[in-house]
Design a protein around this motif. Structure first.
Motif, PDB file in Angstrom:
ATOM      1  N   GLU A 409      56.547  -2.581 -58.321  1.00  0.00           N
ATOM      2  CA  GLU A 409      55.627  -3.266 -59.146  1.00  0.00           C
ATOM      3  C   GLU A 409      56.384  -3.422 -60.675  1.00  0.00           C
ATOM      4  O   GLU A 409      56.294  -4.358 -61.320  1.00  0.00           O
ATOM      5  N   GLU A 410      57.007  -2.406 -61.093  1.00  0.00           N
ATOM      6  CA  GLU A 410      57.775  -2.359 -62.221  1.00  0.00           C
ATOM      7  C   GLU A 410      59.016  -3.241 -62.241  1.00  0.00           C
ATOM      8  O   GLU A 410      59.302  -3.994 -62.959  1.00  0.00           O
ATOM      9  N   ASP A 411      59.592  -3.194 -61.177  1.00  0.00           N
ATOM     10  CA  ASP A 411      60.520  -4.368 -61.179  1.00  0.00           C
ATOM     11  C   ASP A 411      60.122  -5.803 -61.244  1.00  0.00           C
ATOM     12  O   ASP A 411      60.724  -6.639 -61.755  1.00  0.00           O
ATOM     13  N   ILE A 412      59.097  -5.890 -60.491  1.00  0.00           N
ATOM     14  CA  ILE A 412      58.558  -7.319 -60.328  1.00  0.00           C
ATOM     15  C   ILE A 412      57.943  -7.614 -61.842  1.00  0.00           C
ATOM     16  O   ILE A 412      58.128  -8.876 -62.161  1.00  0.00           O
ATOM     17  N   ASP A 413      57.473  -6.857 -62.501  1.00  0.00           N
ATOM     18  CA  ASP A 413      56.830  -7.085 -63.735  1.00  0.00           C
ATOM     19  C   ASP A 413      57.826  -7.435 -64.940  1.00  0.00           C
ATOM     20  O   ASP A 413      57.797  -8.271 -65.508  1.00  0.00           O
ATOM     21  N   ALA A 414      59.026  -6.783 -64.661  1.00  0.00           N
ATOM     22  CA  ALA A 414      59.999  -6.731 -65.494  1.00  0.00           C
ATOM     23  C   ALA A 414      60.942  -8.248 -65.171  1.00  0.00           C
ATOM     24  O   ALA A 414      61.271  -8.838 -66.321  1.00  0.00           O
ATOM     25  N   THR A 415      60.777  -8.485 -64.100  1.00  0.00           N
ATOM     26  CA  THR A 415      61.363  -9.864 -63.694  1.00  0.00           C
ATOM     27  C   THR A 415      60.331 -11.076 -64.352  1.00  0.00           C
ATOM     28  O   THR A 415      61.076 -12.072 -64.666  1.00  0.00           O
ATOM     29  N   LEU A 416      59.243 -10.789 -64.135  1.00  0.00           N
ATOM     30  CA  LEU A 416      58.197 -11.784 -64.491  1.00  0.00           C
ATOM     31  C   LEU A 416      58.537 -12.074 -66.169  1.00  0.00           C
ATOM     32  O   LEU A 416      58.298 -13.120 -66.536  1.00  0.00           O
ATOM     33  N   ILE A 417      58.499 -11.029 -66.917  1.00  0.00           N
ATOM     34  CA  ILE A 417      58.735 -11.104 -68.093  1.00  0.00           C
ATOM     35  C   ILE A 417      60.003 -11.715 -68.608  1.00  0.00           C
ATOM     36  O   ILE A 417      59.940 -12.535 -69.514  1.00  0.00           O
ATOM     37  N   ALA A 418      61.138 -11.404 -67.839  1.00  0.00           N
ATOM     38  CA  ALA A 418      62.192 -12.260 -67.913  1.00  0.00           C
ATOM     39  C   ALA A 418      62.297 -13.537 -67.956  1.00  0.00           C
ATOM     40  O   ALA A 418      62.566 -14.526 -68.470  1.00  0.00           O
ATOM     41  N   MET A 419      61.514 -13.896 -66.747  1.00  0.00           N
ATOM     42  CA  MET A 419      61.432 -15.306 -66.327  1.00  0.00           C
ATOM     43  C   MET A 419      60.789 -16.145 -67.345  1.00  0.00           C
ATOM     44  O   MET A 419      61.077 -17.185 -67.717  1.00  0.00           O
ATOM     45  N   GLU A 420      59.554 -15.522 -67.912  1.00  0.00           N
ATOM     46  CA  GLU A 420      58.758 -16.238 -68.825  1.00  0.00           C
ATOM     47  C   GLU A 420      59.567 -16.586 -70.215  1.00  0.00           C
ATOM     48  O   GLU A 420      59.682 -17.603 -70.644  1.00  0.00           O
ATOM     49  N   GLU A 421      60.535 -15.481 -70.460  1.00  0.00           N
ATOM     50  CA  GLU A 421      61.274 -15.954 -71.621  1.00  0.00           C
ATOM     51  C   GLU A 421      62.395 -16.805 -71.376  1.00  0.00           C
ATOM     52  O   GLU A 421      62.612 -17.982 -72.210  1.00  0.00           O
ATOM     53  N   CYS A 422      62.891 -16.866 -70.265  1.00  0.00           N
ATOM     54  CA  CYS A 422      64.028 -17.630 -69.876  1.00  0.00           C
ATOM     55  C   CYS A 422      63.500 -19.044 -69.528  1.00  0.00           C
ATOM     56  O   CYS A 422      64.361 -20.066 -69.845  1.00  0.00           O
ATOM     57  N   LEU A 423      62.422 -19.160 -68.779  1.00  0.00           N
ATOM     58  CA  LEU A 423      61.797 -20.563 -68.594  1.00  0.00           C
ATOM     59  C   LEU A 423      61.348 -21.319 -69.655  1.00  0.00           C
ATOM     60  O   LEU A 423      61.473 -22.474 -69.720  1.00  0.00           O
TER      61      LEU A 423
END
Length: 423
Positions: A409-423
């Motif tokens: 879940e931590e991996d997914i949360d970190a990925t979603l945070i990165a996606m939000e910034e990059c998108l």
């Protein structure tokens, strides 16, 4: 200069394009490939020591994550007994029985060394069984790099903008007919024209090499019905979806029974391996029982068999793994969709189970033509930003993301945070 850049500069002197598979060149995102040194669980590390959360998973087979302890132990034990024999072994029998037990449509199976080889052999078998020459494939679906199938292919071929390959004679592809994915009328038109000459339809039950494109409701059943009407063989290419969407793959997920099925590296937990199998009367056309020839010294390699038996047995014994993985994936792709909606970003998200794609287009993606409306420059910028954030996604718009049981879940949360910034 990074270590990866230095290695790439050296590689281009000795390897075409510096890579041994085109998509690895990172050319479509205008970057330099990351040279990977190791992987564990949901992570990979490059030559410069950078750690990435990995959403490629060796292009799908790492459903348990990298370096699963049970798989690793099985491989090491097999290696100690010898790397290759070129002779019959007990693990081959164990693997064959396991696949036939797991996948209801398969009565017999033949091991090969790659998904490309599996597809090539399945088509030859279908032609031998029916006594017909023509096959139907779909624009944007990729079935490996054998000559007769590099017609309107997807994946790396799409990325390069070259739908066909040089070096493939027209005489080799003259019996390859192309229909539109998710368009049953285009299939019927081909069969109305020459249905008695068509040996097989081959399809990715979920398009996964033009990005992820799910089948429309009724599409796969219509292919089944057409094949039944004309006496043609229905081949599911489950190199991507096999044992991933469900234990019995896309055919179990959608409840459609093909005549033949092809698998790739997932049956070897990422080792170089593949297989094709199906109905007994069709598979008994294969030598040495029948007249359809196919052979390979490394087919059924004992090390690959050990890895595959271990992974498939774990998946068979733990049906809750699929519930966990699909729930995790639904949350992941659902939150991406929600973010895009909230920010009024027009991009599309397609996913089935634990595979999915973000398409940089405003149009719903249902086939090759709609996938090709994607803004590949926007994807390139997004991908490079994600890499800078330590998230390893496909370096090409027209590839899939793969989640694994190892993603926390931590991996997914970190990925979603990165996606939000990059998108």
């Amino acid at each position: 200069m990074t270590q990866s850049e230095a290695l790439f500069n050296e590689a281009v002197k000795y390897i075409p394009g510096g890579v041994n598979s085109p998509v690895r060149a990172f050319g479509s995102i205008g970057s330099t490939p990351r040279f990977i040194t190791k992987a564990d669980k949901a992570y990979m590390w490059d030559e410069d020591g950078n750690r990435y959360i990995d959403y490629i998973g060796s292009w799908g087979p790492m459903i348990l994550g990298h370096n699963h302890p049970a798989v690793l132990e099985a491989v090491l034990d097999a290696c100690r007994l010898g790397l290759s024999f070129g002779a019959a072994t007990r693990p081959e029998v164990t693997m064959a029985k396991l696949i036939c037990d797991i996948v209801p449509s398969i009565d017999m199976v033949r091991m090969v060394n790659s998904g490309t080889e599996a597809v090539m052999s399945a088509i030859r078998t279908a032609r031998g069984y029916t006594g017909r020459d023509k096959i139907v494939k779909f624009t944007g679906c990729y079935h490996g790099h054998s000559d007769g199938l590099l017609v309107k292919a997807g994946s790396g071929v799409m990325t390069a903008g070259v739908p066909d390959s040089s070096g493939v004679p027209a005489s080799v592809t003259k019996d390859t007919l192309t229909a539109e994915y998710n368009n049953v009328d285009s299939v019927r038109a081909l069969f109305e024209q020459c249905g008695e000459e068509i040996a097989a339809i081959i399809v990715e039950p979920v398009g996964a090499n033009m990005g992820v494109v799910p089948p429309k409701e009724g599409f796969l059943q219509s292919l089944r019905d057409i094949c039944d009407s004309y006496g043609s063989v229905l081949i599911f290419d489950e190199v991507i979806t096999g044992f991933r969407l469900s234990l019995s793959g896309a055919q179990g997920y959608y409840g459609i029974t093909p005549d033949l099925t092809t698998f790739g590296k997932i049956i070897g937990a990422g080792m170089p391996v593949g297989a094709y199998g199906g109905r007994r009367d069709i598979m008994e056309q294969v030598a040495p029982v029948g007249n359809v020839y196919q052979a390979g010294t490394l087919s059924g390699n004992p090390v690959a068999m050990a890895a595959g038996i271990t992974q498939l047995t774990l998946l068979k014994d733990h049906p809750e793994y699929y519930t966990e993985l699909n729930e995790k994936s639904d949350r992941f792709f659902g939150q991406i969709k929600e973010f895009l909606h909230q920010k009024r970003l027009p991009w599309q998200v397609n996913h089935v189970g634990s595979i999915g794609s973000i398409f940089f287009t405003q149009s719903p993606v249902t086939d090759y033509a709609s996938a090709k409306t994607s803004d590949v420059s926007a994807y390139a910028a997004y991908c490079n930003k994600m890499l800078a954030h330590g998230i390893y996604i496909a370096p090409a718009q027209f590839e899939a993301m793969f989640l694994s049981l190892a993603h926390t879940e931590e991996d997914i949360d970190a990925t979603l945070i990165a996606m939000e910034e990059c998108l």
